[in-house]
Write a protein that holds these residues in place. Structure first.
Motif, PDB file in Angstrom:
ATOM      1  N   HIS A 144      14.112  14.199  45.391  1.00  0.00           N
ATOM      2  CA  HIS A 144      13.853  14.423  43.971  1.00  0.00           C
ATOM      3  C   HIS A 144      13.733  15.913  43.665  1.00  0.00           C
ATOM      4  CE1 HIS A 144      12.397  10.179  43.023  1.00  0.00           C
ATOM      5  NE2 HIS A 144      12.492  10.172  44.344  1.00  0.00           N
ATOM      6  N   TRP A 145      13.947  16.240  42.396  1.00  0.00           N
ATOM      7  CA  TRP A 145      13.627  17.562  41.866  1.00  0.00           C
ATOM      8  C   TRP A 145      12.557  17.397  40.788  1.00  0.00           C
ATOM      9  CZ3 TRP A 145      15.004  22.075  43.975  1.00  0.00           C
ATOM     10  CH2 TRP A 145      16.139  22.115  44.796  1.00  0.00           C
ATOM     11  N   VAL A 146      11.565  18.267  40.845  1.00  0.00           N
ATOM     12  CA  VAL A 146      10.466  18.293  39.884  1.00  0.00           C
ATOM     13  C   VAL A 146      10.271  19.753  39.489  1.00  0.00           C
ATOM     14  CG1 VAL A 146       7.989  17.894  39.540  1.00  0.00           C
ATOM     15  CG2 VAL A 146       9.325  16.298  40.949  1.00  0.00           C
ATOM     16  N   ARG A 147       9.989  20.014  38.229  1.00  0.00           N
ATOM     17  CA  ARG A 147       9.766  21.405  37.827  1.00  0.00           C
ATOM     18  C   ARG A 147       8.418  21.554  37.121  1.00  0.00           C
ATOM     19  NH1 ARG A 147      14.224  22.352  32.937  1.00  0.00           N
ATOM     20  NH2 ARG A 147      13.271  20.930  31.401  1.00  0.00           N
ATOM     21  N   GLN A 148       7.996  22.804  37.050  1.00  0.00           N
ATOM     22  CA  GLN A 148       6.712  23.124  36.430  1.00  0.00           C
ATOM     23  C   GLN A 148       6.855  24.434  35.676  1.00  0.00           C
ATOM     24  OE1 GLN A 148       3.386  23.692  39.210  1.00  0.00           O
ATOM     25  NE2 GLN A 148       2.049  22.647  37.747  1.00  0.00           N
ATOM     26  N   ALA A 149       6.826  24.368  34.363  1.00  0.00           N
ATOM     27  CA  ALA A 149       6.857  25.574  33.554  1.00  0.00           C
ATOM     28  C   ALA A 149       5.569  26.353  33.777  1.00  0.00           C
ATOM     29  CB  ALA A 149       7.028  25.217  32.081  1.00  0.00           C
ATOM     30  N   PRO A 150       5.594  27.666  33.589  1.00  0.00           N
ATOM     31  CA  PRO A 150       4.409  28.492  33.843  1.00  0.00           C
ATOM     32  C   PRO A 150       3.179  27.962  33.122  1.00  0.00           C
ATOM     33  CG  PRO A 150       6.316  29.885  33.455  1.00  0.00           C
ATOM     34  CD  PRO A 150       6.754  28.491  33.158  1.00  0.00           C
ATOM     35  N   GLY A 151       2.124  27.697  33.879  1.00  0.00           N
ATOM     36  CA  GLY A 151       0.869  27.225  33.303  1.00  0.00           C
ATOM     37  C   GLY A 151       0.888  25.807  32.772  1.00  0.00           C
ATOM     38  N   LYS A 152       1.944  25.069  33.047  1.00  0.00           N
ATOM     39  CA  LYS A 152       2.097  23.718  32.506  1.00  0.00           C
ATOM     40  C   LYS A 152       2.056  22.656  33.599  1.00  0.00           C
ATOM     41  CE  LYS A 152       2.742  25.340  28.357  1.00  0.00           C
ATOM     42  NZ  LYS A 152       1.703  25.162  27.303  1.00  0.00           N
ATOM     43  N   GLY A 153       2.281  21.421  33.203  1.00  0.00           N
ATOM     44  CA  GLY A 153       2.250  20.304  34.134  1.00  0.00           C
ATOM     45  C   GLY A 153       3.582  20.093  34.831  1.00  0.00           C
ATOM     46  N   LEU A 154       3.676  18.970  35.517  1.00  0.00           N
ATOM     47  CA  LEU A 154       4.840  18.641  36.322  1.00  0.00           C
ATOM     48  C   LEU A 154       5.802  17.765  35.529  1.00  0.00           C
ATOM     49  CD1 LEU A 154       2.807  17.791  39.531  1.00  0.00           C
ATOM     50  CD2 LEU A 154       4.227  19.821  39.198  1.00  0.00           C
ATOM     51  N   GLU A 155       7.096  18.041  35.677  1.00  0.00           N
ATOM     52  CA  GLU A 155       8.142  17.278  34.989  1.00  0.00           C
ATOM     53  C   GLU A 155       9.173  16.824  36.006  1.00  0.00           C
ATOM     54  OE1 GLU A 155      11.465  17.686  31.393  1.00  0.00           O
ATOM     55  OE2 GLU A 155      10.601  19.495  32.273  1.00  0.00           O
ATOM     56  N   TRP A 156       9.362  15.517  36.100  1.00  0.00           N
ATOM     57  CA  TRP A 156      10.392  14.973  36.985  1.00  0.00           C
ATOM     58  C   TRP A 156      11.757  15.204  36.370  1.00  0.00           C
ATOM     59  CZ3 TRP A 156      13.764  10.699  36.203  1.00  0.00           C
ATOM     60  CH2 TRP A 156      14.454  10.265  37.342  1.00  0.00           C
ATOM     61  N   LEU A 157      12.715  15.642  37.211  1.00  0.00           N
ATOM     62  CA  LEU A 157      14.062  15.928  36.730  1.00  0.00           C
ATOM     63  C   LEU A 157      15.081  14.879  37.157  1.00  0.00           C
ATOM     64  CD1 LEU A 157      14.266  19.764  37.377  1.00  0.00           C
ATOM     65  CD2 LEU A 157      13.552  18.567  35.290  1.00  0.00           C
ATOM     66  N   TYR A 203      10.835  25.313  40.388  1.00  0.00           N
ATOM     67  CA  TYR A 203      11.522  24.072  40.723  1.00  0.00           C
ATOM     68  C   TYR A 203      11.165  23.668  42.147  1.00  0.00           C
ATOM     69  CZ  TYR A 203      14.204  24.402  36.443  1.00  0.00           C
ATOM     70  OH  TYR A 203      14.567  24.447  35.116  1.00  0.00           O
ATOM     71  N   TYR A 204      10.715  22.421  42.276  1.00  0.00           N
ATOM     72  CA  TYR A 204      10.328  21.871  43.564  1.00  0.00           C
ATOM     73  C   TYR A 204      11.278  20.737  43.963  1.00  0.00           C
ATOM     74  CZ  TYR A 204       5.703  23.985  42.673  1.00  0.00           C
ATOM     75  OH  TYR A 204       4.669  24.848  42.405  1.00  0.00           O
ATOM     76  N   CYS A 205      11.611  20.681  45.233  1.00  0.00           N
ATOM     77  CA  CYS A 205      12.225  19.476  45.765  1.00  0.00           C
ATOM     78  C   CYS A 205      11.110  18.681  46.458  1.00  0.00           C
ATOM     79  CB  CYS A 205      13.358  19.779  46.733  1.00  0.00           C
ATOM     80  SG  CYS A 205      12.923  20.795  48.157  1.00  0.00           S
ATOM     81  N   ALA A 206      11.274  17.383  46.510  1.00  0.00           N
ATOM     82  CA  ALA A 206      10.265  16.530  47.124  1.00  0.00           C
ATOM     83  C   ALA A 206      10.935  15.279  47.674  1.00  0.00           C
ATOM     84  CB  ALA A 206       9.186  16.161  46.102  1.00  0.00           C
ATOM     85  N   ARG A 207      10.377  14.729  48.719  1.00  0.00           N
ATOM     86  CA  ARG A 207      10.988  13.554  49.334  1.00  0.00           C
ATOM     87  C   ARG A 207      10.147  12.313  49.078  1.00  0.00           C
ATOM     88  NH1 ARG A 207       9.585  13.804  55.906  1.00  0.00           N
ATOM     89  NH2 ARG A 207       7.468  12.996  55.634  1.00  0.00           N
ATOM     90  N   VAL A 208      10.841  11.170  49.083  1.00  0.00           N
ATOM     91  CA  VAL A 208      10.193   9.871  48.938  1.00  0.00           C
ATOM     92  C   VAL A 208      10.865   8.908  49.897  1.00  0.00           C
ATOM     93  CG1 VAL A 208       9.727   7.943  47.403  1.00  0.00           C
ATOM     94  CG2 VAL A 208       9.625  10.261  46.514  1.00  0.00           C
ATOM     95  N   LEU A 209      10.076   8.115  50.585  1.00  0.00           N
ATOM     96  CA  LEU A 209      10.639   7.204  51.585  1.00  0.00           C
ATOM     97  C   LEU A 209      11.466   6.094  50.925  1.00  0.00           C
ATOM     98  CD1 LEU A 209      10.806   6.902  54.594  1.00  0.00           C
ATOM     99  CD2 LEU A 209       8.748   5.483  54.534  1.00  0.00           C
ATOM    100  N   SER A 210      11.069   5.675  49.745  1.00  0.00           N
ATOM    101  CA  SER A 210      11.856   4.711  48.992  1.00  0.00           C
ATOM    102  C   SER A 210      12.440   5.435  47.788  1.00  0.00           C
ATOM    103  CB  SER A 210      10.978   3.539  48.550  1.00  0.00           C
ATOM    104  OG  SER A 210       9.887   4.020  47.784  1.00  0.00           O
TER     105      SER A 210
END
Lengths: 119, 107
Positions: A35-48, A94-101
């Motif tokens: 997955h890709w998830v992003r976070q604007a400066p000072g803000k929360g997390l948004e799944w992409l 921008y963050y990448c992250a893994r999920v088993l499913s």
């Protein structure tokens, strides 16, 4: 060492493109949806979006569908995020992250790559 | 889209105190709710998965509960290193969504 390492961030002008990479090591990369998830400066997390284990399918958030493309090369243990027609509001880490499913908990995250969209 | 509403936005607690953070989903998500801790300048770290399942290496003072639409993250006996922002996240439906975050400060 089990890790995800992003690269490719930087400063880009509005309307231009940028490609981020995320390399996985220390685990069986192809066993995980990525997955890709992003976070604007000072803000929360948004799944992409997400790419499935073999890259056969992707799903996107409405905010980036049609502009961003997620892909992967399991032979290189690498995930990509191609970002086109960038806007100032795309400025974020921008963050990448893994999920088993396909969709579950993100048990491993990259360190993040900062993208700044500015003229 | 499932909206996750976290409360409070901010909590200031003394060391050894107790923190309770709630996350309410806009519709039933069963147990597909996860909690993360994010410290400044760091990426998020998984604390609790599927509402109440513990994660190896996470201190036992962190616990989660709930199902359906209402979930709680509890931190018992708060330590200085727990100063961070905490996010909930649902994986029941695409698009995946996150709560707005709760910043925990140590008094």
């Amino acid at each position: 060492q089990v890790q995800l390492v992003e690269s490719g961030g930087g400063v880009v002008q509005p309307g231009r493109s940028l490609r981020l990479s995320c390399v996985g090591s220390g685990f069986a990369f192809s066993d995980f949806a990525m997955h890709w998830v992003r976070q604007a400066p000072g803000k929360g997390l948004e799944w992409l979006g997400v790419t499935l284990f073999d890259g056969s399918n992707e799903f996107y958030a409405d905010s980036v569908r049609g502009r961003f493309t997620i892909s992967r090369d399991n032979s290189k243990n690498t995930l990509y995020l191609q970002m086109n027609s960038l806007r100032p509001e795309d400025t974020a880490t921008y963050y990448c992250a893994r999920v088993l499913s396909v969709a579950g908990s993100f048990d491993l995250w990259g360190q993040g790559s900062l993208v700044t969209v500015s003229s | 889209e499932i909206v996750l509403t976290q409360s409070p936005d901010f909590q200031s607690v003394t060391p050894k105190g107790k923190v309770t953070i709630t996350c309410r989903a806009s519709r039933d998500i069963g147990g597909s709710l996860h909690w993360y801790q994010q410290k400044p300048g760091q990426s998020p770290k998984l604390l609790i998965k599927y509402a109440s399942q513990s994660i190896s290496g996470v201190p036992s003072r962190f616990s989660g509960s709930g199902s359906g639409t209402d979930f709680t993250l509890t931190i018992n006996s708060l330590e200085a290193e727990d100063a961070a922002t905490y996010f909930c996240h649902q994986s029941s439906n695409l698009p995946l969504t996150f709560g707005g975050g709760t910043k925990v400060e140590i008094k």
